[in-house]
Design a protein around this motif. Sequence first.
Motif, PDB file in Angstrom:
ATOM      1  N   SER B  36     -14.470 -11.854  -7.591  1.00 57.90           N
ATOM      2  CA  SER B  36     -15.040 -13.095  -7.047  1.00 57.90           C
ATOM      3  C   SER B  36     -15.325 -14.141  -8.125  1.00 57.90           C
ATOM      4  O   SER B  36     -16.444 -14.641  -8.255  1.00 57.90           O
ATOM      5  N   ILE B  37     -14.295 -14.426  -8.899  1.00 59.35           N
ATOM      6  CA  ILE B  37     -14.416 -15.452  -9.935  1.00 59.35           C
ATOM      7  C   ILE B  37     -13.431 -16.568  -9.606  1.00 59.35           C
ATOM      8  O   ILE B  37     -12.266 -16.289  -9.346  1.00 59.35           O
ATOM      9  N   PRO B  38     -13.877 -17.826  -9.577  1.00 58.08           N
ATOM     10  CA  PRO B  38     -12.958 -18.936  -9.295  1.00 58.08           C
ATOM     11  C   PRO B  38     -11.767 -18.882 -10.254  1.00 58.08           C
ATOM     12  O   PRO B  38     -11.946 -18.823 -11.471  1.00 58.08           O
ATOM     13  N   ILE B  39     -10.568 -18.907  -9.685  1.00 57.11           N
ATOM     14  CA  ILE B  39      -9.360 -18.643 -10.451  1.00 57.11           C
ATOM     15  C   ILE B  39      -9.198 -19.536 -11.680  1.00 57.11           C
ATOM     16  O   ILE B  39      -8.899 -19.069 -12.777  1.00 57.11           O
ATOM     17  N   ARG B  40      -9.435 -20.846 -11.511  1.00 57.47           N
ATOM     18  CA  ARG B  40      -9.212 -21.752 -12.645  1.00 57.47           C
ATOM     19  C   ARG B  40     -10.238 -21.534 -13.747  1.00 57.47           C
ATOM     20  O   ARG B  40      -9.946 -21.665 -14.931  1.00 57.47           O
ATOM     21  N   PHE B  41     -11.425 -21.219 -13.318  1.00 63.45           N
ATOM     22  CA  PHE B  41     -12.477 -20.966 -14.299  1.00 63.45           C
ATOM     23  C   PHE B  41     -12.188 -19.664 -15.038  1.00 63.45           C
ATOM     24  O   PHE B  41     -12.374 -19.551 -16.251  1.00 63.45           O
ATOM     25  N   LEU B  42     -11.666 -18.687 -14.297  1.00 64.99           N
ATOM     26  CA  LEU B  42     -11.272 -17.430 -14.924  1.00 64.99           C
ATOM     27  C   LEU B  42     -10.183 -17.655 -15.962  1.00 64.99           C
ATOM     28  O   LEU B  42     -10.259 -17.140 -17.075  1.00 64.99           O
ATOM     29  N   LEU B  43      -9.190 -18.459 -15.598  1.00 63.39           N
ATOM     30  CA  LEU B  43      -8.075 -18.719 -16.517  1.00 63.39           C
ATOM     31  C   LEU B  43      -8.588 -19.335 -17.808  1.00 63.39           C
ATOM     32  O   LEU B  43      -8.117 -19.026 -18.895  1.00 63.39           O
ATOM     33  N   LYS B  44      -9.573 -20.240 -17.663  1.00 59.76           N
ATOM     34  CA  LYS B  44     -10.138 -20.873 -18.856  1.00 59.76           C
ATOM     35  C   LYS B  44     -10.911 -19.848 -19.693  1.00 59.76           C
ATOM     36  O   LYS B  44     -10.776 -19.795 -20.913  1.00 59.76           O
ATOM     37  N   THR B  45     -11.692 -19.057 -19.000  1.00 60.44           N
ATOM     38  CA  THR B  45     -12.564 -18.120 -19.698  1.00 60.44           C
ATOM     39  C   THR B  45     -11.777 -17.009 -20.395  1.00 60.44           C
ATOM     40  O   THR B  45     -12.057 -16.643 -21.538  1.00 60.44           O
ATOM     41  N   ILE B  46     -10.775 -16.515 -19.690  1.00 58.99           N
ATOM     42  CA  ILE B  46     -10.026 -15.382 -20.239  1.00 58.99           C
ATOM     43  C   ILE B  46      -9.220 -15.804 -21.474  1.00 58.99           C
ATOM     44  O   ILE B  46      -8.887 -14.977 -22.323  1.00 58.99           O
ATOM     45  N   ARG B  47      -8.955 -17.114 -21.575  1.00 62.03           N
ATOM     46  CA  ARG B  47      -8.234 -17.579 -22.751  1.00 62.03           C
ATOM     47  C   ARG B  47      -9.046 -17.375 -24.030  1.00 62.03           C
ATOM     48  O   ARG B  47      -8.509 -17.054 -25.085  1.00 62.03           O
ATOM     49  N   SER B  48     -10.367 -17.534 -23.902  1.00 64.22           N
ATOM     50  CA  SER B  48     -11.227 -17.259 -25.060  1.00 64.22           C
ATOM     51  C   SER B  48     -11.110 -15.797 -25.472  1.00 64.22           C
ATOM     52  O   SER B  48     -11.093 -15.466 -26.660  1.00 64.22           O
ATOM     53  N   LEU B  49     -11.038 -14.937 -24.463  1.00 63.84           N
ATOM     54  CA  LEU B  49     -10.935 -13.501 -24.738  1.00 63.84           C
ATOM     55  C   LEU B  49      -9.591 -13.190 -25.383  1.00 63.84           C
ATOM     56  O   LEU B  49      -9.484 -12.327 -26.255  1.00 63.84           O
ATOM     57  N   SER B  50      -8.574 -13.910 -24.931  1.00 67.86           N
ATOM     58  CA  SER B  50      -7.242 -13.728 -25.479  1.00 67.86           C
ATOM     59  C   SER B  50      -7.190 -14.202 -26.927  1.00 67.86           C
ATOM     60  O   SER B  50      -6.678 -13.511 -27.813  1.00 67.86           O
ATOM     61  N   GLN B  51      -7.764 -15.370 -27.161  1.00 66.06           N
ATOM     62  CA  GLN B  51      -7.754 -15.928 -28.513  1.00 66.06           C
ATOM     63  C   GLN B  51      -8.568 -15.085 -29.489  1.00 66.06           C
ATOM     64  O   GLN B  51      -8.299 -15.055 -30.683  1.00 66.06           O
ATOM     65  N   ALA B  52      -9.572 -14.392 -28.952  1.00 69.12           N
ATOM     66  CA  ALA B  52     -10.396 -13.530 -29.797  1.00 69.12           C
ATOM     67  C   ALA B  52      -9.726 -12.177 -30.030  1.00 69.12           C
ATOM     68  O   ALA B  52     -10.264 -11.321 -30.723  1.00 69.12           O
ATOM     69  N   GLY B  53      -8.554 -11.984 -29.417  1.00 72.73           N
ATOM     70  CA  GLY B  53      -7.836 -10.725 -29.619  1.00 72.73           C
ATOM     71  C   GLY B  53      -8.379  -9.562 -28.812  1.00 72.73           C
ATOM     72  O   GLY B  53      -8.114  -8.405 -29.115  1.00 72.73           O
ATOM     73  N   ILE B  54      -9.135  -9.864 -27.769  1.00 69.57           N
ATOM     74  CA  ILE B  54      -9.686  -8.794 -26.936  1.00 69.57           C
ATOM     75  C   ILE B  54      -8.732  -8.443 -25.806  1.00 69.57           C
ATOM     76  O   ILE B  54      -8.604  -7.291 -25.429  1.00 69.57           O
ATOM     77  N   VAL B  55      -8.079  -9.455 -25.256  1.00 71.91           N
ATOM     78  CA  VAL B  55      -7.042  -9.168 -24.263  1.00 71.91           C
ATOM     79  C   VAL B  55      -5.708  -9.730 -24.749  1.00 71.91           C
ATOM     80  O   VAL B  55      -5.659 -10.659 -25.554  1.00 71.91           O
ATOM     81  N   LYS B  56      -4.628  -9.104 -24.246  1.00 72.84           N
ATOM     82  CA  LYS B  56      -3.285  -9.618 -24.505  1.00 72.84           C
ATOM     83  C   LYS B  56      -2.842 -10.353 -23.257  1.00 72.84           C
ATOM     84  O   LYS B  56      -3.158  -9.926 -22.139  1.00 72.84           O
ATOM     85  N   SER B  57      -2.123 -11.452 -23.426  1.00 77.82           N
ATOM     86  CA  SER B  57      -1.631 -12.165 -22.249  1.00 77.82           C
ATOM     87  C   SER B  57      -0.103 -12.127 -22.229  1.00 77.82           C
ATOM     88  O   SER B  57       0.545 -12.083 -23.276  1.00 77.82           O
ATOM     89  N   TYR B  58       0.452 -12.130 -21.031  1.00 81.97           N
ATOM     90  CA  TYR B  58       1.898 -12.118 -20.829  1.00 81.97           C
ATOM     91  C   TYR B  58       2.245 -13.232 -19.872  1.00 81.97           C
ATOM     92  O   TYR B  58       1.696 -13.293 -18.775  1.00 81.97           O
ATOM     93  N   ARG B  59       3.156 -14.092 -20.277  1.00 80.31           N
ATOM     94  CA  ARG B  59       3.499 -15.207 -19.420  1.00 80.31           C
ATOM     95  C   ARG B  59       4.706 -14.867 -18.554  1.00 80.31           C
ATOM     96  O   ARG B  59       5.358 -13.859 -18.719  1.00 80.31           O
ATOM     97  N   GLY B  60       4.965 -15.792 -17.623  1.00 79.71           N
ATOM     98  CA  GLY B  60       6.126 -15.664 -16.763  1.00 79.71           C
ATOM     99  C   GLY B  60       5.938 -14.675 -15.634  1.00 79.71           C
ATOM    100  O   GLY B  60       4.861 -14.102 -15.456  1.00 79.71           O
ATOM    101  N   LEU B  61       7.000 -14.508 -14.897  1.00 79.50           N
ATOM    102  CA  LEU B  61       6.997 -13.557 -13.784  1.00 79.50           C
ATOM    103  C   LEU B  61       6.545 -12.193 -14.294  1.00 79.50           C
ATOM    104  O   LEU B  61       6.896 -11.813 -15.405  1.00 79.50           O
TER     105      LEU B  61
END
Lengths: 143, 143
Positions: B36-61
């Motif tokens: 139950s997290i607003p999708i756009r806000f999640l996308l913004k927030t998770i980017r911080s986690l990605s940049q901090a090296g806590i999560v890996k992100s994969y683009r595309g399909l």
Amino acid sequence: MKFTQATDYAFRIIFYLSQQKPGEIVEARQISERESIPIRFLLKTIRSLSQAGIVKSYRGLKGGYSLAQDPKEITLKDIVEAVEGPVRINKCLLNDKDCNKDATSWCPIHKALRNVQKVTNSELEKYNFCDLININQHRDKEE
Amino acid sequence: MKFTQATDYAFRIIFYLSQQKPGEIVEARQISERESIPIRFLLKTIRSLSQAGIVKSYRGLKGGYSLAQDPKEITLKDIVEAVEGPVRINKCLLNDKDCNKDATSWCPIHKALRNVQKVTNSELEKYNFCDLININQHRDKEE
DNA sequence: TATAAGTATACTAAATAGGTATAGAATATG
DNA sequence: CATATTCTATACCTATTTAGTATACTTATA
């Protein structure tokens, strides 16, 4: 996750009053000038301290403020709580409604945060203004 | 003196990812819906986690997110710092300019606050997501 | 009773938090 | 290689909170 300006001012106000002779009444303007706090903001902030029973206020000519307790009895936590209200690290701890009970998946985190809060509070309680001014006196002598 | 909504969401995001199979890629929308997290806000927030090296992100399909570290290695403090920046309990600790060095009268307080901060940080470091999900698993069984 | 203090309440401006929108870049799949 | 899908980057907007100010009022001393 930091204290407000008002809290910081409040720390200084109590620190200043702790250094006066016991029972000495100091007017707002003097504290304001010595500690570089905008006078009106100080008056507002110190009222929280007064209502919390940390300082006594005296109205009228020769009025002002003095500590209502021995500096030994006043801790950093008392100041923070007087100015900001009880420290609650996140919404969930504030009221049950904000903690979605169905989403059991994230409640263990809030249990952990409750511990963090507990530890932070008890650390804040360790520092009283008698010790704090003595450290200062000590330091002044050394330099 | 409390965590932001973004940090709270981030806790839930990492908690959710910690419960997936190691290496499993989960897309943002799924996390968003489940927690139950607003999708756009999640996308913004998770980017911080990605940049901090806590999560890996994969683009595309078939893109999405997975943990970049073992849940055992990720602590509450890591999340807080990734989202809010380093925890600094008051301005004075942030930069020397804000601490009026002439006003020696209030610096002992800031020394004390530095200790409070240290204690809080080390408490936040005690909780890793491996332990947190296990507590949860355990609790689920009991009920 | 005048004046110098604090009290109460309300107001304003700036900063931060929370959330949204739009355009762009990467990638699996047909 | 075209396209749909997923994340990225940046910029924007709104509500809330923080920081500070103004005005009218109350209390107490000289």
